[in-house]
Design a protein around this motif. Sequence first.
Motif, short mmCIF file in Angstrom:
data_model
loop_
_atom_site.label_atom_id
_atom_site.label_comp_id
_atom_site.label_asym_id
_atom_site.label_seq_id
_atom_site.Cartn_x
_atom_site.Cartn_y
_atom_site.Cartn_z
N VAL A 1 0.84 -1.21 0.00
CA VAL A 1 0.00 0.00 0.00
C VAL A 1 0.87 1.25 0.00
O VAL A 1 0.59 2.23 -0.72
N GLN A 2 1.94 1.22 0.78
CA GLN A 2 2.84 2.37 0.85
C GLN A 2 3.47 2.65 -0.52
O GLN A 2 3.57 3.81 -0.94
N ALA A 3 3.89 1.59 -1.20
CA ALA A 3 4.48 1.75 -2.54
C ALA A 3 3.45 2.31 -3.52
O ALA A 3 3.75 3.18 -4.33
N GLN A 4 2.19 1.82 -3.42
CA GLN A 4 1.14 2.31 -4.31
C GLN A 4 0.81 3.77 -4.06
O GLN A 4 0.63 4.55 -5.00
N LEU A 5 0.76 4.16 -2.80
CA LEU A 5 0.48 5.55 -2.47
C LEU A 5 1.57 6.48 -3.00
O LEU A 5 1.29 7.56 -3.54
N GLY A 6 2.83 6.06 -2.84
CA GLY A 6 3.93 6.85 -3.36
C GLY A 6 3.86 6.99 -4.87
O GLY A 6 4.11 8.07 -5.43
N PHE A 7 3.50 5.89 -5.55
CA PHE A 7 3.38 5.91 -7.00
C PHE A 7 2.29 6.88 -7.44
O PHE A 7 2.50 7.70 -8.34
N TRP A 8 1.11 6.79 -6.82
CA TRP A 8 0.00 7.66 -7.23
C TRP A 8 0.28 9.12 -6.89
O TRP A 8 -0.14 10.02 -7.64
N GLN A 9 0.97 9.39 -5.82
CA GLN A 9 1.33 10.77 -5.50
C GLN A 9 2.25 11.36 -6.57
O GLN A 9 2.06 12.49 -7.04
N ASP A 10 3.24 10.57 -6.97
CA ASP A 10 4.14 11.03 -8.04
C ASP A 10 3.39 11.21 -9.35
O ASP A 10 3.66 12.15 -10.12
N TYR A 11 2.45 10.29 -9.61
CA TYR A 11 1.68 10.36 -10.86
C TYR A 11 0.81 11.62 -10.88
O TYR A 11 0.69 12.29 -11.92
#
Length: 605
Positions: free
Chosen positions: A78-88
Motif C-alpha cells: 500500500v505504501q508503494a502504491q500511495l507513493g506511485f500515485w502521489q508522483d503520478y
Amino acid sequence: MADDTDDAAPSFRLADPAIVSRTMADVAERGQRIVTDFLRRQAEGPTAATEQPADPFNIGSAFLEMTARLMTNPARLVQAQLGFWQDYLTLWQNTARRIMGDATAPVIAEDPKDKRFKDDAWQENEVFDFIRQSYLLSARFFRTVVEDKEGLDTKTAQKIDFYTRQFVDAMSPTNFLLTNPEVLRRTAETGGENLLKGLSNLLADLERGKGKLRIRMTDDTKFRVGENIAVTPGKVVFQNDLMQLLQYAPTTAKVLKRPLLILPPWINKYYILDLRPKNSFIRWAVEQGHTVFVCSWVNPDERHAEKEFVDYMREGPYAALAAIERATGEKSVNAIGYCLGGTLLAATLAHMAAKRDTRIKSATFFTSMLDFEESGELGVFIDEEQLQALEEKMESRGYLEGRDMATTFNMLRANDLIWSFVVNNYLLGQEPFPFDLLYWNDDSTRMPAKMHSFYLRRMYQQNDLVKPGGIELDGVKLDLRKIKLPAYILSTREDHIAPWKSTYRATQLFKGPTRFVLAASGHIAGVVNPPESGKYSHWVGAELPQEAEAWFHGATELAGSWWPDWQRWILTQDRAEVPARQPGDGGLVPIEDAPGAYVKVTACD
C-alpha cells in the motif's frame, strides 16, 4: 503571401502505390511460406515427452512465492502504491502547467546512460515528456515492489529482479509506433514506407530463424571470416576432433623464446581476439614478439554429443602443448584463457600440478569464472527445473543450439541487444549498421550436450571447481590451490557474464605470484581495447586483500588500455629471444591457411 503555419506543419506523403503493392505481395508469399514451414516442423517435432514445459524458466513459481510473501505484509505494498500515485498526480499537474507555458522540474529522470530517450522530442514535447516520465514512474514502482524479497532465497530473488527488468524494458514506449516520436516522424516523412520496410525486415528475420525471430544486428553481407575479419596471417598446423591449432606468422626478426598459447571460449568463436587489424589482440601480440598459437574450436553437432569437459582438456590444451613442442621445439609456454577458456585453463593447471607437469610457465585469465558462488545474472537460468528442461532438449539433438545460447546472453543487455534493433529494423525500417563485434556476436556456436550439462551442473549449480577434490578429470582430483605459477587476472568492471568481484576470488586461490587488473567497460569491450584506441581506463593494485571492494579502494586508475601492462608483466617472466619462427619450420606441416575451416562452420550449417 504564404501562411507561416504551412511551414510549421509536418510533411506527410503517401507511400508509392507500386511499392505498397510489391511489398504486400511479397509479405503474403513469404508469410505463407513461414507458416507452412512452421506447421511442418510442428508435425515433425519432438514428442510430448521432450516438449518444453509451459514455464521452462520456472518464472511463475518465483513470482507466486514473492506475491505470497508480499501479502503477509500488505502495508508495504500500500505504501508503494500511495507513493506511485502521489508522483503520478504531480506529473499530471506539471504536464498541465507545461501546456499552459510554465516551466516545471521533472518528477523523475532516466539514467544518463539510457540511450532510449535521446530524441529531443522526449524532453521538448509535453505529450512525449509525459509518456516518458509516466513510464519511468511505472518502472520504478515495479522495481520497488519486487525489491521487498524478505524471506526469499537468493536464486528466487535474483530471478524476480531479472524478469521484472525484462518486462519493464519490453514495455518501454520507445518500442511502440504510437509512442515513439522518432518513429512517428519517420512515418510522416516516408508516408509509411518505413513500416513496410520494417515488415519486410521482420519476415526476413523469421526466415533466418526458420520460424523463430532471429534479429539481424548488423549488415552481415559486409563481413567474411578470413577476408576482412580474422585476417592475421598464419597457418593451421594441427587439428583433431575438437580444435584446429593456428600458428601465426611473425612480424619481427626475433621472437620471445617461450611461445604463447591462447585458449578462447568455445561458447563463441576465437576471432573476437582477431576482428580487424586495428583491434586484433592476436596481431598486436605477434607484433610484440610472441609466437602465437590459438585453439580454434569446432562448432559441434550431434557427432560430438558425448564429448565431455575432460575431452576439451585432452584435445585442447594438452594436445596443443604437444603440438607446440613439435612445431617449435619448446616445452615451456605462456598461456591465456578467455572466459570459459580460462575456466578450462585453471582446471588443466590443477590437473598438471597433480601430475607435476610444468610446461605452462605463466597463466593469464581474461574475465574467467573459477568460483561460481556469485555467478551474476546467468545464474537466473540455472536451477533444477531449467537444467532438466535444457537437458531434455539437448538429449534430443545431441547439442545445445547456438541461438539458444545467444538469446540468453542478449537478454542480459536487452535494451542494447534486442529492443534497439526492434526499433531500428522494424519500426524505423532501417538496415542495421555494419559492426564487426555484432557480426561476431551473431556468429553463434553450439555446445555438446554432455559437456554443457557437466559445466552447468558441476560449476554453476554446485560450484565444485573451487572445492578441493570437488571435480575429477582423468582420474585426478582437482585442487586450484596447488596452482603456484605466476598468474595475471584481468576482469572488467561492467561485466554481466563474469562479474568482476567473482573473478577476483581467484586471487585468493592461487599460491603463486598474482597480478589483478580491472579494466573499464564490459566482458568484450574491456578486453578488446587496443592501446591506439585511447578508450577505457584500467585499475592496478599491488596488494590483494580478501575482499574485492577493498582491492578497488586501494587501486590506482590508469588511462588507456591494459595491453601494455600485460606485456610488461610477461617480460618479467622470461625475456629470452630466438630467431623468428615461421609456421611449418618445425615438425608440423601446415594444413591450411588461417583462420582454418572450423571457424567458418556456422550454427546454421
